[in-house]
Design a protein around this motif. Structure first.
Motif, PDB file in Angstrom:
ATOM      1  N   ALA A  80       0.831  -1.204   0.000  1.00  0.00           N
ATOM      2  CA  ALA A  80       0.000   0.000   0.000  1.00  0.00           C
ATOM      3  C   ALA A  80       0.865   1.254   0.000  1.00  0.00           C
ATOM      4  N   LEU A 102       2.357   1.792  -3.442  1.00  0.00           N
ATOM      5  CA  LEU A 102       1.395   2.295  -4.427  1.00  0.00           C
ATOM      6  C   LEU A 102       1.063   3.763  -4.166  1.00  0.00           C
ATOM      7  N   PHE A 103       0.918   4.103  -2.877  1.00  0.00           N
ATOM      8  CA  PHE A 103       0.623   5.504  -2.558  1.00  0.00           C
ATOM      9  C   PHE A 103       1.777   6.411  -2.963  1.00  0.00           C
ATOM     10  N   LEU A 143       1.407   7.122  -6.588  1.00  0.00           N
ATOM     11  CA  LEU A 143       0.352   8.104  -6.868  1.00  0.00           C
ATOM     12  C   LEU A 143       0.799   9.514  -6.495  1.00  0.00           C
ATOM     13  N   PHE A 144       1.434   9.632  -5.323  1.00  0.00           N
ATOM     14  CA  PHE A 144       1.880  10.968  -4.892  1.00  0.00           C
ATOM     15  C   PHE A 144       2.906  11.557  -5.854  1.00  0.00           C
ATOM     16  N   LEU A 192       1.228  12.673  -8.986  1.00  0.00           N
ATOM     17  CA  LEU A 192       0.421  13.856  -8.683  1.00  0.00           C
ATOM     18  C   LEU A 192       1.317  15.093  -8.591  1.00  0.00           C
ATOM     19  N   LEU A 244      -6.046  11.734  -0.865  1.00  0.00           N
ATOM     20  CA  LEU A 244      -5.207  10.528  -0.803  1.00  0.00           C
ATOM     21  C   LEU A 244      -4.872  10.180   0.652  1.00  0.00           C
ATOM     22  N   LEU A 245      -4.616  11.202   1.434  1.00  0.00           N
ATOM     23  CA  LEU A 245      -4.306  10.970   2.853  1.00  0.00           C
ATOM     24  C   LEU A 245      -5.494  10.347   3.575  1.00  0.00           C
ATOM     25  N   TYR A 281      -7.693   8.449   2.283  1.00  0.00           N
ATOM     26  CA  TYR A 281      -7.706   7.028   1.897  1.00  0.00           C
ATOM     27  C   TYR A 281      -6.613   6.260   2.640  1.00  0.00           C
ATOM     28  N   GLY A 282      -5.475   6.933   2.856  1.00  0.00           N
ATOM     29  CA  GLY A 282      -4.387   6.287   3.600  1.00  0.00           C
ATOM     30  C   GLY A 282      -4.826   5.941   5.016  1.00  0.00           C
ATOM     31  N   LEU A 287      -7.221   3.017   4.902  1.00  0.00           N
ATOM     32  CA  LEU A 287      -6.576   1.718   4.704  1.00  0.00           C
ATOM     33  C   LEU A 287      -5.834   1.282   5.966  1.00  0.00           C
ATOM     34  N   LEU A 329      -7.745  -0.841  -1.901  1.00  0.00           N
ATOM     35  CA  LEU A 329      -6.422  -0.431  -2.379  1.00  0.00           C
ATOM     36  C   LEU A 329      -6.324  -0.574  -3.903  1.00  0.00           C
TER      37      LEU A 329
END
Lengths: 667, 386
Positions: free
Chosen positions: A16, A19-20, A23-24, A27, B302-303, B305-306, B309, B336
């Motif tokens: 996770a 993957l984040f 994305l960051f 972005l 996004l945070l 969602y972080g 999760l 995810l």
């Protein structure tokens, strides 16, 4: 549960986090690092602009009479995107057709669909489906906008010539720009695009860059369906400049009416010339100022209504108006400006140049007389024609230069021609041409109109050249004595344009200053009226004429219109009753023979004889004797001018009902 | 199986005296993961607002707030079903997994036979004015089914392959709709759950290798239609896309990038309000966030969602039993994968597939389903002591 579960769960956590991170990063790359470049792309993505043509400048005559302006026209348009988005597209079109039909517009749903399908202009310009409709529709359609989505009514400007065919050839017309013109105007200051209007002829073409308005531009935001969302910026178009012509609309009208009247009369009389019927189907007349070179009137017949061309004509009609191959035979090409394009032999009007050449070269003094028995035989005759005749074989007896001009003695000038030809070691091989050339014969007058023809001043070199280039048409290349003899009376291969002839007479009349002709007087700002550019006289040369000889010639030409009795002037019958005392006319008839047709009727003049105000030339195809058609037209033009000079009667109020007896002379 | 009982709950002083209060305080609700609920609340607010942003525009023909209102209804319904799903002890579900799984399969077959055809695919049927998408509900059935199947067994190769078969059956049906994206979600769920269920490392590696090989074969053979292949490979080979597909990805990247750091402002995005991004309230909703709220807003989402999760993974850790852990892992993998695929697609780093962004994209079925899944996680989390 198994032992490795915590480890395995943390693997999921690590995945996770990875993957984040991806994305960051992406972005960050898009929104922080590449934002400016994408923002620019987004802008061009969403903005469109249309160019709006500026109103075209007006065309005015020398006194401010409007010759061309813009008329408001109501057009019905359809916005394709909005129409297509409508739920009931077909019903909308049906309703629109009903409205249009009620307003007497001849249309149908199919016709509108066709117009939409065939639209190839700017996709953001609404499509015109009905042109120039009843102005009432502007209100009725606006009121029904809610049930007619996508249908628009707009007021647009259409070029309009309020006097219909008046001065049509000088004005020209405007039409949609074509690919060739678009390419030629690629660097124009006021940029063009497809669908724009451009001058196609006459001053509309010549002064395009003054007349054309400065285009404006509207930039707006569109959505993904290309529908307009908002207007971003707007640059208003600016109107073009007003163009003032040297033309006097009143004189122009008199000129055109006189031509038409006399030509119709000549046609109706059913006379013959050289065994061919006089049909007087075409011709031209030009009035210029010998003082400035300004053209005050320029008429060409047959004519046309430029409004017809602005509104659009069928291709058949267009070819009859102006496509050489089609119009030449039966229609006499109405679009052709015969005043600057027509090539006519000058006939006897050319004799003033022959006479001037003879008198100034010492060949034959103006006072010397010869016997004119009516015909002239070359001796020795070395080739070509040997015997030449006076018109109608009439004998004039003892004639000197002025009398030879007054009665139009051919024999006098045949002799001059032969002597010049036989004594070329003294006078050169083009003694007459050299004089004519100095008067502007054989070269363009420089009038600012498109496609002026230069005429043909034939001489030994040109004859040889033409034969060499095209032996099938020009059978002989050798210059014969007879060629000079023919040239001496303005016959044979010489040809001039009516404008050229008028300018040459103006030059003789004004004492010897040749000028380029002008058609434009000035250009003014449409709002302030301030003069942006003015066009003064453009001298070509001072001929330094022998004023004594010039006076003799003038006397001979005044005799043409005034002398009565035994040696009656060839124009005297026509000019009988003209106010000669106050406004003497120095004029010359001409009858130019044309193979296989009736002769061209020619008259050229200046008036008053001393310090002239005007010089005129009239040339009528298949019109017979100069005194038959061209001279009467000239009198009809000059008499109102004389009356204005004498009595102060404005041209607009002139009495045009002048009693004229045409003819009365064999020239 | 243990049932919820007051004796197992930690009693609070003074609660026993009043009946109702005593019972409530004694229920697992007092262990509710409030932070998870709060995160979902925030995401829901963002969702409703961004659905409005994506559907409103100067030239919109329908009522501007149509989609927003419906999304608000979906979200409220979502919270209700979430609490319902949390209320029923998840351990019952372990016994019912065959029934739940069977029901999901039946509805998938049903949609194959009688479903509504939309854009060349058969994915749903209408019920009381709402379009139902059984493949969405199958996600719940599959997670419960696989968890039920895997738990408490020795995971040798045969059982592992059988577990894959449990998921494989609905995946085949979903591929026939065809809905490649949703099928891939099931793959992600399966991998994650097998991993945590304790499949030996060697088997796991073999599975990954096999999945990689299969993907290679699928992309190069004729199993998929050209458009599906093109979409899958667009992020490495954009030229293979046809004009419309390339238009979609270009416009969505333009929209996100033109948001810059702070965004163009709510309802002020030029790309968004003028309809340049297709399917914006559903698959491409992240572009509206990107353009109008900028990097700050997107990163904030996004945070959230972080955090979400993290709370789910935490619930998986804390679960009293393996079944609960596997349920949470299934939900974790689903969210995810969908999140990464959806946002990655909008950012141009993942293939174009029609997968909704959980808790954000407009759509009744997907919203209800993710809230039910969130309910399962809450359920596991609050019963960690009981």
């Amino acid at each position: 549960m198994h032992d490795s579960q915590p480890l395995r769960l943390s693997i999921l956590g690590i995945v996770a986090v990875a993957l984040f991170t991806a994305l960051f990063s992406r972005l960050w790359f898009l929104q922080v690092m590449s934002a400016p470049e994408y923002e620019a792309e987004a802008q061009s993505n969403r903005t469109r602009s249309i160019v709006v043509e500026g109103p075209r400048g007006r065309i005015l005559d020398r006194n401010g009479q409007v010759l061309a302006h813009n008329r408001e026209s109501v057009v019905v348009t359809v916005d394709r995107a909005t129409l297509d988005a409508a739920d009931d597209r077909d019903e909308v079109l049906a309703r629109l057709v009903d409205e249009l039909t009620a307003a007497e517009v001849d249309t149908s749903v199919d016709a509108i669909e066709e117009a939409i399908k065939n639209w190839n202009g700017d996709p953001f310009r609404p499509i015109v489906v009905a042109d120039d409709v009843n102005p009432e529709l502007y209100f009725t359609l606006s009121e029904r906008a809610s049930i007619l989505p996508g249908v628009g009514v707009e007021k647009t400007l259409v070029r309009h010539y309020p006097n219909a065919d008046l001065a049509a050839h000088v004005l020209g017309y405007v039409g949609e720009i074509n690919d060739r013109e678009l390419a030629a105007e690629a660097d124009a200051e006021k940029a063009y695009q497809l669908g724009d209007r451009i001058g196609k002829m006459g001053v509309e073409q010549q002064y395009e860059h003054h007349l054309r308005g400065t285009p404006g531009q509207i930039t707006f935001e569109v959505d993904s369906m290309n529908r307009i969302v908002s207007i971003r910026s707007r640059v208003e178009p600016k109107p073009g400049n007003d163009l003032w012509l040297t033309i006097d609309a009143d004189l122009q009208r008199i000129t055109e009416d006189s031509m038409e009247e006399e030509m119709l009369r000549a046609r109706s009389e059913g006379d013959f010339s050289n065994d061919f019927p006089i049909t007087a189907p075409a011709g031209a007349a030009v009035v210029v100022s010998p003082r400035t070179g300004e053209v005050h009137a320029m008429a060409s017949y047959p004519t046309f209504d430029p409004n017809e061309l602005v509104d659009g004509v069928t291709s058949l009609r267009y070819s009859q108006l102006g496509v050489e191959e089609v119009c030449r035979r039966d229609f006499y090409c109405p679009l052709e400006n015969k005043a600057i394009r027509g090539n006519y032999p000058p006939g006897s009007t050319f004799k003033i140049f022959t006479g001037y050449a003879a008198a100034t070269s010492g060949l034959r003094s103006p006072g010397a007389t010869i016997q004119d028995p009516g015909s002239y035989t070359l001796d020795p005759c070395t080739g070509g024609r040997c015997t030449f005749y006076n018109s109608n074989n009439s004998a004039h007896g003892s004639v000197d230069l002025p009398l030879a001009l007054t009665v139009s003695s051919n024999v006098y000038f045949f002799g001059v021609g032969e002597e010049f030809a036989l004594r070329d070691e003294i006078y050169g091989d083009r003694p007459i041409q050299e004089v004519a050339e100095r008067f502007g014969i054989g070269s363009r007058t420089g009038i600012p109109l498109p496609n002026e023809a230069p005429g043909v001043l034939i001489d030994p070199a040109l004859k040889a050249q033409r034969h060499e280039d095209n032996p099938d048409v020009f059978l002989e290349g050798r210059w014969n004595v007879g060629d000079t003899v023919n040239l001496a009376i303005g016959q044979g291969d010489i040809s001039v344009t009516p404008a050229q002839l008028a300018n040459a007479y103006a030059t003789m009349g004004n004492g010897g200053t040749l000028r380029h002709l002008n058609i434009a007087l000035k250009v003014t700002d449409p709002t302030s009226g301030e003069v942006i550019q003015s066009f003064g006289p453009r001298d070509v040369r001072d001929l330094e004429l022998d004023q004594g000889v010039r006076q003799v010639i003038t006397d001979g030409l005044v005799g043409v219109t005034t002398r009565t009795g035994q040696h009656r002037g060839t124009g005297a019958v026509v000019f009988d009753g003209f106010p000669h005392a106050q406004y003497p006319v120095a004029g010359k008839t001409g009858t130019a023979q044309v193979t296989g047709k009736a002769s061209s009727s020619v008259f050229a003049a200046w008036a008053p004889a001393q310090n002239p105000e005007y010089a005129v030339s009239v040339m009528i195809e298949q019109g017979g004797y100069g005194s038959g058609v061209a001279a009467p037209i000239t009198r009809r033009i000059l008499e109102p001018l004389a009356n204005r000079s004498i009595h102060g009667t404005p041209l607009g109020e002139a009495d045009l009902d002048i009693d004229i007896e045409a003819g009365g002379a064999f020239d | 199986m243990a049932t919820t009982g007051p004796t197992l709950a930690r009693p609070r002083l003074g609660d026993r005296s009043t009946g109702v209060a005593a019972r409530v305080s004694a229920t697992p609700w007092r262990h509710l993961d409030v932070s998870l609920v709060a995160v979902l609340g925030l995401l829901s607010v963002v969702s409703v607002v961004m659905v409005l942003a994506a559907t409103h525009g100067p030239r919109t023909t329908t009522n501007d707030t149509f989609f927003m209102q419906r999304q608000a209804v979906f979200v409220v319904l979502g919270f209700v079903v979430m609490f319902v799903a949390a209320a029923i002890d998840y351990r019952h579900w372990r016994e019912w997994w065959v029934a739940i799984y069977g029901l999901g399969m039946l509805s998938l077959v049903f949609v194959m036979l009688f479903g509504i055809s939309a854009k060349g695919t058969q994915r749903g049927f209408a019920l009381a004015g709402f379009q139902m998408q059984p493949s969405e509900f199958m996600k719940i059935a599959a997670i419960i089914g696989l968890a039920g199947f895997l738990v408490g067994r020795e995971l040798d190769l045969v059982r592992t392959v059988a577990g894959i078969g449990v998921i494989g059956a609905p995946v085949v049906l979903i591929l026939m709709q065809p809905d490649l994206g949703t099928a891939l979600v099931f793959g992600a769920i399966t991998l994650g759950m097998l991993l945590v269920a304790g499949v030996p490392a060697r088997t796991m590696l073999g599975l990954l290798l096999a999945a990689g090989l299969a993907a290679g074969v699928v992309v190069t053979s004729d199993v998929l239609d050209e458009y599906q292949k093109a979409r899958l490979t667009n992020f490495v080979n954009p030229d293979a896309l046809d004009r419309d597909q390339r238009y979609n990805t270009e416009q969505s990247q333009i929209a996100i990038a033109s948001g810059g750091i702070t965004g163009q402002g709510l309802l002020k995005g030029g790309q968004t309000s003028n309809g340049y991004v297709p399917e914006q309230q559903t698959d491409f909703i992240f572009t509206a966030i990107g353009e109008e709220l900028g990097f700050v807003g997107s990163a904030g989402v996004l945070l959230l969602y972080g955090v979400l999760l993290w709370r789910i993974l935490r619930a998986a850790q804390l679960s009293r039993d393996a079944f609960g852990t596997l349920l949470c892992v299934g939900v974790f993998c689903l969210i995810l994968f969908q999140l990464f695929e959806n946002i990655g697609m909008s950012l141009g780093i993942m293939p174009v597939t029609g997968i909704p962004l959980p808790f954000m994209s407009y759509g009744g079925s997907s919203i209800i389903v993710v809230f039910v899944l969130a309910g399962l996680v809450l359920n596991v989390h609050m019963r960690r002591f009981s």
